[in-house]
Scaffold this motif. Structure first.
Motif, PDB file in Angstrom:
ATOM      1  N   MET A  32       3.940   0.058   5.336  1.00  0.00           N
ATOM      2  CA  MET A  32       5.157   0.819   5.035  1.00  0.00           C
ATOM      3  C   MET A  32       4.857   2.184   4.436  1.00  0.00           C
ATOM      4  O   MET A  32       5.754   2.865   3.924  1.00  0.00           O
ATOM      5  CB  MET A  32       6.048   0.013   4.086  1.00  0.00           C
ATOM      6  N   ALA A  33       3.603   2.593   4.488  1.00  0.00           N
ATOM      7  CA  ALA A  33       3.250   3.943   4.001  1.00  0.00           C
ATOM      8  C   ALA A  33       3.937   4.997   4.866  1.00  0.00           C
ATOM      9  O   ALA A  33       4.101   4.822   6.080  1.00  0.00           O
ATOM     10  CB  ALA A  33       1.737   4.129   4.049  1.00  0.00           C
ATOM     11  N   LEU A  34       4.334   6.083   4.238  1.00  0.00           N
ATOM     12  CA  LEU A  34       5.025   7.162   4.947  1.00  0.00           C
ATOM     13  C   LEU A  34       4.042   8.294   5.253  1.00  0.00           C
ATOM     14  O   LEU A  34       3.300   8.734   4.369  1.00  0.00           O
ATOM     15  CB  LEU A  34       6.192   7.689   4.107  1.00  0.00           C
ATOM     16  N   LEU A  35       4.057   8.712   6.499  1.00  0.00           N
ATOM     17  CA  LEU A  35       3.123   9.750   6.938  1.00  0.00           C
ATOM     18  C   LEU A  35       3.828  11.090   7.071  1.00  0.00           C
ATOM     19  O   LEU A  35       5.008  11.162   7.424  1.00  0.00           O
ATOM     20  CB  LEU A  35       2.507   9.373   8.288  1.00  0.00           C
ATOM     21  N   TRP A  36       3.076  12.145   6.796  1.00  0.00           N
ATOM     22  CA  TRP A  36       3.541  13.503   7.017  1.00  0.00           C
ATOM     23  C   TRP A  36       2.529  14.175   7.931  1.00  0.00           C
ATOM     24  O   TRP A  36       1.376  14.398   7.561  1.00  0.00           O
ATOM     25  CB  TRP A  36       3.665  14.264   5.703  1.00  0.00           C
ATOM     26  N   GLN A  37       2.961  14.435   9.182  1.00  0.00           N
ATOM     27  CA  GLN A  37       2.075  15.017  10.191  1.00  0.00           C
ATOM     28  C   GLN A  37       0.793  14.198  10.326  1.00  0.00           C
ATOM     29  O   GLN A  37      -0.307  14.738  10.423  1.00  0.00           O
ATOM     30  CB  GLN A  37       1.771  16.475   9.845  1.00  0.00           C
ATOM     31  N   GLY A  38       0.964  12.857  10.290  1.00  0.00           N
ATOM     32  CA  GLY A  38      -0.148  11.939  10.501  1.00  0.00           C
ATOM     33  C   GLY A  38      -1.022  11.698   9.294  1.00  0.00           C
ATOM     34  O   GLY A  38      -2.014  10.975   9.379  1.00  0.00           O
ATOM     35  N   LYS A  39      -0.686  12.293   8.157  1.00  0.00           N
ATOM     36  CA  LYS A  39      -1.524  12.159   6.965  1.00  0.00           C
ATOM     37  C   LYS A  39      -0.755  11.461   5.846  1.00  0.00           C
ATOM     38  O   LYS A  39       0.473  11.446   5.821  1.00  0.00           O
ATOM     39  CB  LYS A  39      -1.998  13.532   6.488  1.00  0.00           C
ATOM     40  N   GLY A  40      -1.530  10.888   4.905  1.00  0.00           N
ATOM     41  CA  GLY A  40      -0.945  10.229   3.757  1.00  0.00           C
ATOM     42  C   GLY A  40      -0.969  11.115   2.526  1.00  0.00           C
ATOM     43  O   GLY A  40      -1.649  12.141   2.493  1.00  0.00           O
ATOM     44  N   THR A  41      -0.235  10.689   1.506  1.00  0.00           N
ATOM     45  CA  THR A  41      -0.121  11.493   0.287  1.00  0.00           C
ATOM     46  C   THR A  41      -1.043  11.034  -0.834  1.00  0.00           C
ATOM     47  O   THR A  41      -0.917  11.479  -1.964  1.00  0.00           O
ATOM     48  CB  THR A  41       1.323  11.449  -0.230  1.00  0.00           C
ATOM     49  N   GLY A  42      -1.965  10.148  -0.541  1.00  0.00           N
ATOM     50  CA  GLY A  42      -2.834   9.643  -1.605  1.00  0.00           C
ATOM     51  C   GLY A  42      -2.387   8.276  -2.056  1.00  0.00           C
ATOM     52  O   GLY A  42      -1.736   7.568  -1.294  1.00  0.00           O
ATOM     53  N   PRO A  43      -2.726   7.883  -3.274  1.00  0.00           N
ATOM     54  CA  PRO A  43      -3.230   8.697  -4.387  1.00  0.00           C
ATOM     55  C   PRO A  43      -4.734   8.961  -4.361  1.00  0.00           C
ATOM     56  O   PRO A  43      -5.251   9.624  -5.252  1.00  0.00           O
ATOM     57  CB  PRO A  43      -2.873   7.841  -5.607  1.00  0.00           C
ATOM     58  N   MET A  44      -5.433   8.454  -3.318  1.00  0.00           N
ATOM     59  CA  MET A  44      -6.870   8.651  -3.270  1.00  0.00           C
ATOM     60  C   MET A  44      -7.252   9.409  -2.012  1.00  0.00           C
ATOM     61  O   MET A  44      -6.533   9.395  -1.008  1.00  0.00           O
ATOM     62  CB  MET A  44      -7.607   7.307  -3.322  1.00  0.00           C
ATOM     63  N   ALA A  45      -8.389  10.067  -2.079  1.00  0.00           N
ATOM     64  CA  ALA A  45      -8.962  10.751  -0.928  1.00  0.00           C
ATOM     65  C   ALA A  45     -10.258  10.055  -0.549  1.00  0.00           C
ATOM     66  O   ALA A  45     -10.983   9.557  -1.406  1.00  0.00           O
ATOM     67  CB  ALA A  45      -9.218  12.224  -1.244  1.00  0.00           C
TER      68      ALA A  45
END
Length: 488
Positions: A159-172
């Motif tokens: 259920m993670a939400l993507l923005w232009q195919g990327k995640g918001t973290g919290p980790m890299a």
């Protein structure tokens, strides 16, 4: 063949070099393949789910105890009738620096939900009527009927939400010079959040090593990992009887499905009574006895009696019958089939590799031989007549179990009538009526004999004493971000 001591010496030297360059890093061994780093979409392996939840956020997420905590949404309220959840998004940014808005988040959520169609998780979310934007940073989820487990569902990795195919973290995610996968907490200010004065002091890196189960256990036992994740029944013997009492091995109190799924309805398995014969033949206490785990119990029910909406009207099957009596009755059905001139070829059972699966197979082979059936073990991805399934429940209600066994998910054997009762329950706003419908659904799905329960699942990890950010929990889920924070 290279001697084992030579392999371990080389491994120790390699890991020793890693330790020198990763001082202060928490070393984590994960049972799984490094291909999990490249998995995408919404059909993820357990290892990939772990990575997704670290680098991609949904509206909410889990802490180490399996409790729902804020993520993209920093607060929420539930209306009195339980049919509306209102989320206020945090004042942060997407990976490209653009401000997080309700319009973008709602669109991402709708897309995520649509992508789950045809899966059990999609059925879990089927009561969602609409995702609406109420204000610049406010989203409302409207339901056709109450879904008490909605927050838990929204915290799932898928259920993670993507923005232009990327995640918001919290980790890299990155790599060090030795090729290890390094996960680092992203500084709050880089995510559009207020700066934390103690961030640099408290945040630590996590180094993940993906390895086969035996190698992962060796990494922990030899001191090269502080945490081992991914233990299931198939690998449980690797923990060792000493480890289970020593305190390093942590067992999660999960519920779920552990048993045999019918994957073929050819010949003997085409009749429900014959499939029931297999279920009657299994000596569940003997299966459990091969592992010597205190408190682990067998079951003949497709729904765990521990769920909140269990009425208690459906009990264990064949009560009052001994194992021998059940096996004699099952043997009679096999004999009748053969007596009619119908052959029963050796049944193939697909199982994951691992010594635990071997123990289960050995007991099943013995039990089925007593009723006149022979079985063969094949790989978990091979075509088979039966398949060993081992799935931990995502939430503690009957609907999770029944959705897993629905005709949408299980194509070989299912119960359309049972699915109808579940659909009716999903629309009901009366808790008592809903529970009654779910009990009817369980009875119908049980009678189809498409799934043969054996016991509740087991999930285990190994954790070094004093390691923070880890706790046993009812989902068997151990997110990475809490382990990256040092105690205050």
């Amino acid at each position: 063949m290279i001697p084992r001591h030579a392999v371990m010496t080389a491994l120790a030297l390699a890991l020793g070099a890693c330790d020198q360059s990763r001082e202060g890093t928490l070393e984590i061994a994960v049972m799984g393949n490094s291909s999990a780093l490249k998995e995408s979409g919404q059909r993820l392996s357990p290892a990939a789910q772990l990575l997704r939840s670290a680098t991609h956020e949904g509206l909410v997420s889990f802490d180490e105890r399996g409790r729902v905590v804020p993520a993209l949404a920093d607060r929420w309220i539930v209306t009195d009738n339980g049919q509306s959840y209102i989320f206020r998004l945090r004042d942060g940014t997407w990976p490209d620096g653009k401000r997080i808005t309700a319009d973008a988040a709602a669109a991402a959520l709708r897309k995520t939900i649509a992508g789950l169609k045809g899966r059990a998780l999609g059925l879990d979310l089927a009561a969602i009527d609409e995702v609406r934007v109420m204000a610049d940073r406010v989203i409302e989820i409207d339901l056709s009927a109450p879904v008490p487990e909605l927050l838990i569902l929204l915290a799932q990795p898928e259920m993670a939400l993507l923005w232009q195919g990327k995640g918001t973290g919290p980790m890299a995610k990155g790599q060090d010079g030795e090729g290890a996968s390094i996960f680092t907490l992203i500084p709050p200010e880089q995510r559009g959040l207020p700066k934390q004065p103690d961030f640099a002091r408290r945040a630590r890196k996590l180094a993940l090593t993906f390895a086969s189960p035996d190698k992962a256990v060796a990494l922990f036992n030899d001191g090269y990992a502080d945490v081992l994740l991914g233990g299931r029944i198939d690998t449980l013997p690797l923990a060792g009887s000493i480890g289970l009492t020593r305190g390093n091995v942590q067992l999660d109190p999960v519920i779920g499905l552990f048993g045999l799924m019918i994957d073929s309805t050819q010949g003997f398995l085409g009749a429900s009574a014959n499939r029931e014969a297999l279920a009657m033949a299994i000596d569940r206490e003997a299966v459990i006895g091969r592992f010597n785990i205190g408190g682990w119990q067998g079951t003949t029910r497709v729904v765990s009696p521990d769920v909140e909406d269990d009425l208690g009207t459906i009990g264990e099957r064949w009560q009052g019958m001994s194992v021998e009596q059940r096996q004699n009755q099952a043997a009679g059905r096999v004999a009748a089939w053969k007596g009619a001139g119908k052959a029963i070829p050796t049944l193939n059972i697909a199982m994951p590799a691992g010594p635990g699966s071997g123990r289960v197979f050995d007991q099943l082979q013995s039990d089925f031989a007593r009723i006149g059936l022979s079985i063969r073990r094949v790989g978990e991805r091979d075509r088979a007549d039966l398949r060993l399934v081992d799935i931990a429940a995502r939430y503690g209600r009957a609907t999770w179990f029944l959705n897993q066994l629905s005709c949408t998910v299980q194509k070989a054997v299912c119960s359309p009538v049972g699915d109808e009762r579940v659909a009716e329950a999903r629309k009901s706003i009366d808790p008592a009526a809903r529970a009654a419908l779910l009990a009817e659904a369980e009875a119908e799905i049980t009678a189809a004999n498409g799934f043969i329960p054996i016991a509740r699942p087991l999930r285990w990890s190994m954790v070094r004493s004093g390691t923070s950010g880890f706790a046993a929990n009812p989902w068997g889920w151990h997110p990475l971000p809490p382990m990256a924070w040092l105690p205050r």
